[in-house]
Design an enzyme around this catalytic site. Structure first.
Site, PDB file in Angstrom:
ATOM      1  N   LYS A  38     -12.579   5.151  12.142  1.00 37.70           N
ATOM      2  CA  LYS A  38     -13.191   3.817  12.200  1.00 37.70           C
ATOM      3  C   LYS A  38     -14.188   3.735  13.350  1.00 37.70           C
ATOM      4  O   LYS A  38     -13.864   4.000  14.503  1.00 37.70           O
ATOM      5  CB  LYS A  38     -12.116   2.739  12.365  1.00 37.70           C
ATOM      6  CG  LYS A  38     -12.714   1.321  12.400  1.00 37.70           C
ATOM      7  CD  LYS A  38     -11.637   0.263  12.390  1.00 37.70           C
ATOM      8  CE  LYS A  38     -11.259  -0.219  13.755  1.00 37.70           C
ATOM      9  NZ  LYS A  38     -12.239  -1.101  14.399  1.00 37.70           N
ATOM     10  N   ASP A  64     -16.930  -0.578  10.800  1.00 41.08           N
ATOM     11  CA  ASP A  64     -16.317  -1.890  11.053  1.00 41.08           C
ATOM     12  C   ASP A  64     -17.287  -2.774  11.833  1.00 41.08           C
ATOM     13  O   ASP A  64     -17.121  -3.003  13.030  1.00 41.08           O
ATOM     14  CB  ASP A  64     -15.012  -1.648  11.841  1.00 41.08           C
ATOM     15  CG  ASP A  64     -14.251  -2.918  12.140  1.00 41.08           C
ATOM     16  OD1 ASP A  64     -14.470  -3.935  11.459  1.00 41.08           O
ATOM     17  OD2 ASP A  64     -13.418  -2.888  13.074  1.00 41.08           O
ATOM     18  N   LYS A  66     -18.163  -5.954  10.810  1.00 44.68           N
ATOM     19  CA  LYS A  66     -17.793  -7.375  10.618  1.00 44.68           C
ATOM     20  C   LYS A  66     -19.037  -8.260  10.574  1.00 44.68           C
ATOM     21  O   LYS A  66     -19.199  -9.184  11.368  1.00 44.68           O
ATOM     22  CB  LYS A  66     -16.854  -7.856  11.727  1.00 44.68           C
ATOM     23  CG  LYS A  66     -15.536  -7.112  11.813  1.00 44.68           C
ATOM     24  CD  LYS A  66     -14.595  -7.786  12.806  1.00 44.68           C
ATOM     25  CE  LYS A  66     -13.290  -7.053  12.976  1.00 44.68           C
ATOM     26  NZ  LYS A  66     -13.406  -5.794  13.730  1.00 44.68           N
ATOM     27  N   ASP A  69     -23.565 -13.482   8.859  1.00 49.11           N
ATOM     28  CA  ASP A  69     -24.892 -14.087   9.033  1.00 49.11           C
ATOM     29  C   ASP A  69     -25.291 -14.713   7.701  1.00 49.11           C
ATOM     30  O   ASP A  69     -24.488 -14.729   6.759  1.00 49.11           O
ATOM     31  CB  ASP A  69     -25.887 -13.006   9.490  1.00 49.11           C
ATOM     32  CG  ASP A  69     -26.987 -13.576  10.378  1.00 49.11           C
ATOM     33  OD1 ASP A  69     -27.535 -14.639  10.034  1.00 49.11           O
ATOM     34  OD2 ASP A  69     -27.294 -12.952  11.408  1.00 49.11           O
ATOM     35  N   THR A 126      -6.922 -11.264  13.813  1.00 51.79           N
ATOM     36  CA  THR A 126      -5.531 -11.341  14.275  1.00 51.79           C
ATOM     37  C   THR A 126      -5.447 -11.868  15.716  1.00 51.79           C
ATOM     38  O   THR A 126      -4.380 -12.194  16.195  1.00 51.79           O
ATOM     39  CB  THR A 126      -4.823  -9.971  14.165  1.00 51.79           C
ATOM     40  OG1 THR A 126      -5.726  -8.965  14.616  1.00 51.79           O
ATOM     41  CG2 THR A 126      -4.405  -9.664  12.756  1.00 51.79           C
ATOM     42  N   ARG A 217      -5.375   2.768  19.945  1.00 49.25           N
ATOM     43  CA  ARG A 217      -4.881   3.304  21.218  1.00 49.25           C
ATOM     44  C   ARG A 217      -3.624   4.172  21.151  1.00 49.25           C
ATOM     45  O   ARG A 217      -3.545   5.145  21.903  1.00 49.25           O
ATOM     46  CB  ARG A 217      -4.718   2.142  22.220  1.00 49.25           C
ATOM     47  CG  ARG A 217      -6.074   1.615  22.667  1.00 49.25           C
ATOM     48  CD  ARG A 217      -5.985   0.236  23.254  1.00 49.25           C
ATOM     49  NE  ARG A 217      -5.678  -0.747  22.215  1.00 49.25           N
ATOM     50  CZ  ARG A 217      -5.586  -2.046  22.434  1.00 49.25           C
ATOM     51  NH1 ARG A 217      -5.760  -2.514  23.660  1.00 49.25           N
ATOM     52  NH2 ARG A 217      -5.324  -2.881  21.444  1.00 49.25           N
TER      53      ARG A 217
HETATM   54  O1  C5P Z   1      -5.961   0.076  19.631  1.00 45.17           O
HETATM   55  P1  C5P Z   1      -5.545  -0.749  18.440  1.00 45.17           P
HETATM   56  O2  C5P Z   1      -4.606  -0.023  17.506  1.00 45.17           O
HETATM   57  O3  C5P Z   1      -5.036  -2.124  18.843  1.00 45.17           O
HETATM   58  O4  C5P Z   1      -6.919  -0.956  17.646  1.00 45.17           O
HETATM   59  C1  C5P Z   1      -6.998  -1.786  16.519  1.00 45.17           C
HETATM   60  C2  C5P Z   1      -8.384  -1.763  15.974  1.00 45.17           C
HETATM   61  O5  C5P Z   1      -8.423  -2.674  14.876  1.00 45.17           O
HETATM   62  C3  C5P Z   1      -9.472  -2.214  16.943  1.00 45.17           C
HETATM   63  O6  C5P Z   1     -10.640  -1.448  16.647  1.00 45.17           O
HETATM   64  C4  C5P Z   1      -9.691  -3.667  16.609  1.00 45.17           C
HETATM   65  O7  C5P Z   1     -11.013  -4.086  16.841  1.00 45.17           O
HETATM   66  C5  C5P Z   1      -9.408  -3.671  15.103  1.00 45.17           C
HETATM   67  N1  C5P Z   1      -9.004  -4.965  14.578  1.00 45.17           N
HETATM   68  C6  C5P Z   1      -7.881  -5.641  14.988  1.00 45.17           C
HETATM   69  N2  C5P Z   1      -7.567  -6.863  14.433  1.00 45.17           N
HETATM   70  C7  C5P Z   1      -8.361  -7.393  13.484  1.00 45.17           C
HETATM   71  C8  C5P Z   1      -9.494  -6.701  13.056  1.00 45.17           C
HETATM   72  C9  C5P Z   1      -9.791  -5.479  13.626  1.00 45.17           C
HETATM   73  O8  C5P Z   1      -7.146  -5.157  15.836  1.00 45.17           O
HETATM   74  N3  C5P Z   1      -8.021  -8.535  12.921  1.00 45.17           N
END
Ligand code: C5P
Length: 246
Positions: A38, A64, A66, A69, A126, A217
């Site tokens: 991603k 990603d 998002k 516009d 989220t 992460r």
């Molecule tokens: O590090 P982590 O597992 O929290 O990363 C989650 C990824 O998913 C990040 O790139 C974050 O921007 C993305 N994301 C999210 N919640 C959303 C949409 C995207 O955590 N609703």
């Protein structure tokens, strides 16, 4: 179709890193082990379209961005990146029905011409809870809003949505087996949640109907990202740290 994909193909790793060097380093060690890489706003803004070309030598990319516009601007932006042929791309459902319809139409044409990209709509981030939504005069339960936006995305012709895995089961029931669900906010059992509030385990997410899970992460900050990814794939099947089976 997506349900038949092996668990490894259903793991999307969020390469939330500031430079191409680090992203490629991670891609090299995850190559052949995970299905999707991603690329989010941080990496895309820092490195531009070339990083997508570079990473797709290792695995298909979920771009990603998002997008949110007016319809014309979203369609032009999509047109500019569809040539990269990412596996997945997304827009915000709150951009409205017309925008999603025009975006879906463009992506459908891209596939008719041999492209592979599928379009997802982000429902409610989220990071937004009920209070944050009320501050925007968006009243009602966030889960109901997610459902409404998912229906709107489906009506517009989007291939699926990005949602919390806590909503996967109800969206799967409401939107049918073909509708794609991609869920971030995933944490392996026993892992730190960091800034994610409503977390779900890999096993629970897959069991409740998610087609792909997004993990950042817990993999990218691990000492050995490949081993961390493998452990998550085991958890997805129910074979890792979990007693049940899918
Ligand atoms: O590090 P982590 O597992 O929290 O990363 C989650 C990824 O998913 C990040 O790139 C974050 O921007 C993305 N994301 C999210 N919640 C959303 C949409 C995207 O955590 N609703």
């Amino acid at each position: 179709m997506p349900d038949l994909m092996p668990p490894a193909d259903r793991l999307a790793v969020a390469l939330d890193v500031p430079s191409a060097d680090r992203a490629v380093e991670l891609a090299e060690c995850l190559s052949g082990k995970v299905g999707v890489l991603k690329v989010g706003l941080e990496l895309f803004c820092a490195e531009g379209p070339n990083i997508v070309r570079e990473l797709q030598k290792f695995a298909p990319v979920f771009l990603d961005l998002k997008l949110h516009d007016i319809p014309t601007t979203v369609v032009r932006a999509l047109n500019a990146v569809l040539g990269l042929n990412p596996l997945l791309i997304n827009v915000h459902a709150l951009g409205g029905l017309d925008m999603m319809k025009e975006a879906s139409e463009l992506v459908r044409k891209h596939r008719q011409n041999g492209g592979r990209t599928h379009l997802l709509a982000v429902t409610i981030l989220t990071s937004m809870d009920k209070r944050a939504l009320e501050q925007l005069n968006l009243t009602g339960e966030p889960s109901e809003m997610v459902l409404r936006l998912a229906h709107l995305a489906k009506r517009a012709g989007c291939d699926g949505v990005v949602c919390s895995a806590q909503e996967s089961a109800s969206l799967r029931a409401e939107c049918g087996s073909e509708f794609l669900l991609l869920t971030p906010g995933i944490r392996p059992r026993g892992a730190e949640t960091q800034d994610q509030v409503r977390v779900v385990t890999p096993y629970e997410a897959i069991k409740s109907g998610s087609n792909w899970i997004v993990v950042g992460r817990p993999i990218t900050h691990a000492q050995d990202p490949a081993t961390a990814a493998e452990a998550i794939i085991l958890e997805m099947t129910g074979a890792g740290n979990h007693n049940g089976s899918i």
